[in-house]
Design an enzyme around this catalytic site. Sequence first.
Site, PDB file in Angstrom:
ATOM      1  N   SER A   1      -0.908   4.370  66.977  1.00  0.00           N
ATOM      2  CA  SER A   1      -0.717   3.387  68.033  1.00  0.00           C
ATOM      3  C   SER A   1       0.434   3.805  68.951  1.00  0.00           C
ATOM      4  O   SER A   1       0.360   4.852  69.599  1.00  0.00           O
ATOM      5  CB  SER A   1      -0.489   2.003  67.418  1.00  0.00           C
ATOM      6  OG  SER A   1      -0.599   0.989  68.387  1.00  0.00           O
TER       7      SER A   1
ATOM      8  N   HIS B   1      -8.136  -2.016  65.505  1.00  0.00           N
ATOM      9  CA  HIS B   1      -6.794  -1.453  65.608  1.00  0.00           C
ATOM     10  C   HIS B   1      -6.006  -1.770  64.327  1.00  0.00           C
ATOM     11  O   HIS B   1      -6.159  -2.834  63.737  1.00  0.00           O
ATOM     12  CB  HIS B   1      -6.077  -2.039  66.824  1.00  0.00           C
ATOM     13  CG  HIS B   1      -4.852  -1.289  67.216  1.00  0.00           C
ATOM     14  ND1 HIS B   1      -4.903  -0.090  67.892  1.00  0.00           N
ATOM     15  CD2 HIS B   1      -3.540  -1.556  67.008  1.00  0.00           C
ATOM     16  CE1 HIS B   1      -3.671   0.347  68.091  1.00  0.00           C
ATOM     17  NE2 HIS B   1      -2.825  -0.522  67.558  1.00  0.00           N
TER      18      HIS B   1
ATOM     19  N   ASP C   1     -11.454  -1.691  69.627  1.00  0.00           N
ATOM     20  CA  ASP C   1     -10.054  -1.493  70.013  1.00  0.00           C
ATOM     21  C   ASP C   1     -10.008  -1.206  71.507  1.00  0.00           C
ATOM     22  O   ASP C   1     -10.686  -0.287  71.980  1.00  0.00           O
ATOM     23  CB  ASP C   1      -9.475  -0.307  69.230  1.00  0.00           C
ATOM     24  CG  ASP C   1      -7.986  -0.094  69.448  1.00  0.00           C
ATOM     25  OD1 ASP C   1      -7.402  -0.726  70.345  1.00  0.00           O
ATOM     26  OD2 ASP C   1      -7.406   0.729  68.724  1.00  0.00           O
TER      27      ASP C   1
END
Length: 306
Positions: free
Chosen positions: A156, A278, A248
């Site tokens: 991320s 995610h 996502d």
Amino acid sequence: MMMNTASKPGPRPEESGILEFLRICDDFYPADAVNAPIQQQRDWYDALCARFDQPLPQGLTFRDEMLFVPVRHYRPAKIGTETVLLYLHGGGFVVGSLDSHHAICAEIAEHAGAELVAVDYRLAPEHLWPAQTDDCFGVLKQLLGQGNRIVLIGDSAGGNLAAGLALRARDEGLPGVVGQVLIYPSLGGDLVSGSYLEMAQAPGLTTADVAYYRAILKAPSDEPVAHPLLAHDLAGLPPAYITVAHFDPLRDDGYLYAQRLKRVGVEVSLREEPQMVHAWLRARHMSQGAREGFHAVCEAIKRLAT
């Protein structure tokens, strides 16, 4: 980052394990979590991470030390490579710590048979960009200065940092970065098309959440280290493994970056996890899809580190 989950309408996976993961996450985060005070967000995140904590692999040791900034150094019982793994945690640049990704880092080190260094970089909004990339780059330069070969890894926001560090190392002529592993990375997509539109209300992370994290970091909008998709030239970067989750808004960032790397001759592998959301790394012990995705990540790291 794991923020908004089942309480918001939007596209949803069907796999039972990942649905149970989302249900548990709902117990820790309200739908409007990004509107809460920063310390409250961090408290919620810490509690969530603790819920998914796992025992460390047998024989693995770790120690905390200062290496430009605080880091945690992992060493598995069996070492199969001298390459060092440098892990940069996710959390939107706002939450996360050495503890939040402790078990994840330990399991990666164990599977790869490699030493791993996790970085406790400074967080926003107390520390705005470029504090985060500067902290991580300082650690990278120290490790490279010791003669180490390095594989950069990040999830991320950490994937954003890893990609940015690869660019910085190339531009400064620093040898020794031999791979980059980007796990559902945030790379600076436009927020208004593709997966940002299709998955705007995806469980786990929304497009509005992504916009919030960008705004709080205050990185210049035209800075390629902060937004690697804006980099004019990607030639000469190390081989990459990129994994994205179907559900996502960041999904297309990974696809677009992989396409651009391929066009300039950089070796790159891209994998989409069709039932994942995610932050699926945390579901690796309860979801078959996450388990397989995590195994693929670890295998890619092991190959790049060899």
